[in-house]
Scaffold this active site. Structure first.
Site, PDB file in Angstrom:
ATOM      1  N   CYS A  36      12.266 -10.042 -27.994  1.00 28.77           N
ATOM      2  CA  CYS A  36      12.957 -10.758 -26.912  1.00 28.77           C
ATOM      3  C   CYS A  36      12.145 -11.953 -26.458  1.00 28.77           C
ATOM      4  CB  CYS A  36      13.165  -9.856 -25.714  1.00 28.77           C
ATOM      5  SG  CYS A  36      14.182  -8.457 -26.082  1.00 28.77           S
ATOM      6  N   CYS A 105      12.748 -13.115 -15.493  1.00 28.05           N
ATOM      7  CA  CYS A 105      11.311 -12.844 -15.594  1.00 28.05           C
ATOM      8  C   CYS A 105      10.831 -12.055 -14.377  1.00 28.05           C
ATOM      9  CB  CYS A 105      10.515 -14.145 -15.664  1.00 28.05           C
ATOM     10  SG  CYS A 105      10.756 -15.065 -17.183  1.00 28.05           S
TER      11      CYS A 105
END
Lengths: 157, 384
Positions: A36, A105
């Site tokens: 990812c 994030c």
């Protein structure tokens, strides 16, 4: 494509706090993976219900590093219960905002920390609490999609 | 120090090109479609620019269509051809698996018009082989589109060979040559292509202007209709300053080609050798031999591309990455995936693209900066 990191984000990316590992951690978790493009490893040292040390390793982009850095800075010294309440929106606020495509994030960093806390709690054999934490994680996941639009902190600087 | 190593994304306008363009913004501002003196002055300049380009590309003048850039050229060529021929029996379009998104999207959207899109693979080196195309082609194919030089890894395709195969099956052949100037000789006749696309800002010309070469014998449908400019193939008032800029930029690029290629090949080799020397565990993506000298695409193991890019950016260095984190759709480069890169390495790549204004001192500075950057990021990577 807009990718304007705030000064604060860049500071944490360029000079991240709490990087490294703890050799015998009380709690440890890994979240994400190389495929990812972002992976975080969290290490916790806990004493009398308080996070006395926290460190992280990162394979990730600038905001992955910055969010983990500011998160660890914030939760160091918190009680486990306080740290569990620390939400990804607060990480974003503390950084002065994140570009929209980078919000995940902050979510991942918070999830990683919670996973490390779960690992700590499991080791303490407080099993009922583990389930609770997991539920919370799911809740946070659901919240993301709703709150994304309300977050207008992707200011240019 | 500011170092620009992203010349495959765009290049600065050459001051000599700007000088040629300037009068066409102010005193020579006429519309080439106007028949008064000012308009005709503009018309003559337009046709001179077209002739200049035609001479370089060895293409007939009436085969060149000025557009707003390669994205428009590619859309026009692929869609314009397919829509003009939708009642014919050829219902398949083949594009290479490493085409630019504008070719991929233009082709993909033709599925609603009844076309099937097939992707001819690239091998580990980043090359589309004749055999790969032969395996896929048939007499139901309308168009084959393979780029001359890949934008990410800089690999060079044998266009003449691939075009010959396409023609053997009665298919037309298009090549997106955006990254090829001036590294390859673009001789339309020798290459045997039916269509070709260029964009001025990739060779020190202005942004917002491009070119489509269209074999005049092929039936096409315009995408932008209106006043009937460009032989009815592309309406809209000509971007004359842009077109003047494109022709001058192309002219300069090929006039100075030999000297430039010598210089840039040396710089590329120097940079790659130095990189391997100074930084451990750095690997090249795509063929080294069949690559334009402007490109170097490498992966730095254990760390993520966007972080490398951002760190370098703070040091004044501009590069590019195909990592998922850098993409608006959060997907890693399909080009690197296609050439068989291990999925664990898809997010660790950096593209350096050199250009006309790159100097050895800039590359030395970049190596020095990279050494610090890579060391810093690897120090807290969880991968080992």
């Amino acid at each position: 494509m807009s990718l304007n990191y705030t000064k604060k984000t860049l500071e944490h990316f360029l000079r991240p706090k709490n990087i490294g590992k703890i050799v015998h951690p009380d709690g440890y978790a890994q979240i994400g993976n190389m495929v990812c493009g972002d992976q975080l490893d969290f290490f916790l040292k806990v004493k009398e219900g308080k996070i006395i040390d926290v460190k992280f390793l990162s394979f990730g982009c600038a905001s992955n590093i910055a969010t983990a850095s500011i998160l660890t800075e914030k939760v160091k010294g918190m009680t486990i219960e306080q740290a569990k309440k620390y939400a990804w929106q607060e990480v974003v606020d503390d950084l002065g905002g994140l570009p929209k495509q980078k919000l995940h994030c902050s979510v991942m960093a918070v999830q990683g920390l919670k996973k490390a806390i779960s690992d700590y709690e499991e080791k303490q054999q407080v099993l009922p609490k583990v389930k609770k934490t997991k539920k919370k994680e799911e809740k946070t996941k659901k919240k993301i999609s709703v709150k994304k639009s309300s977050l207008k902190k992707t200011k240019k600087k | 120090m500011r170092v620009y190593l992203d010349n495959a994304a765009t290049t600065p306008l050459d001051p000599r090109v700007l000088k040629k363009m300037l009068p066409y913004f102010t005193e020579k501002f006429g519309n080439p479609a106007s028949i008064h003196a000012l308009g005709q002055e503009a018309f003559i300049a337009l046709e001179e620019a077209r002739e200049k380009v035609a001479n370089i590309l060895k293409a007939p003048k009436d085969s060149l269509v000025f557009t707003s850039g390669a994205t428009e050229s590619n859309n026009f060529i692929i869609r314009g051809l397919a829509l003009a021929n939708k009642n014919e029996k050829r219902k398949r379009i083949i594009i290479s698996a490493i085409e630019h998104p504008c070719v991929r999207e233009a082709a993909r959207r033709l599925m609603v018009a009844g076309y099937t899109i097939d992707y001819v693979p690239a091998n580990k080196e980043g090359i589309v082989t004749a055999k790969a195309l032969e395996n896929l082609i048939g007499d139901d194919v309308l168009l084959v589109s393979v780029m001359m030089v890949n934008n990410e890894i800089g690999t060079i395709q044998d266009i003449k060979k691939l075009a010959t195969i396409a023609h053997r099956f009665g298919a037309y052949f298009h090549s997106d040559a955006v990254q090829a100037v001036p590294y390859l000789n673009i001789d339309i006749k020798a290459l045997k292509v039916d269509f070709l696309s260029l964009s001025a800002h990739k060779f020190y010309g202005p942004k917002g202007v491009g070119l489509a070469y269209i074999n005049p014998d092929i039936k096409m449908q315009a995408l932008i209709v209106g006043g009937g400019q460009e032989n009815n193939l592309r309406s809209g008032t000509h971007n004359l300053p842009g077109i003047i800029g494109l022709s001058e930029a192309l002219y300069l690029a090929y006039r100075e080609r030999d000297e430039y290629l010598k210089r840039i090949s040396k710089l590329q080799k120097y940079f790659w050798e130095k990189l391997k020397q100074e930084i451990p565990e750095v690997l090249i993506n795509g063929s080294w031999e069949k690559r334009v000298p402007a490109n170097l695409n490498v992966r730095f193991r254990y760390i993520e591309g966007e972080a490398i890019l951002m760190d370098l950016s703070q040091k004044g260095i501009c590069v590019s990455t195909g990592s998922a984190c850098s993409a608006s759709d959060l997907r890693a480069s399909y080009v690197l995936k296609e050439i068989g890169l291990d999925k664990n390495y898809l997010n660790s790549n950096i593209r350096f693209s050199f250009g006309r204004f790159t100097t050895k001192a800039e590359l030395d500075y970049t190596i020095k900066a990279l050494k610090q950057t890579v060391k810093r990021l690897r120090a807290f990577s969880p991968i080992n």
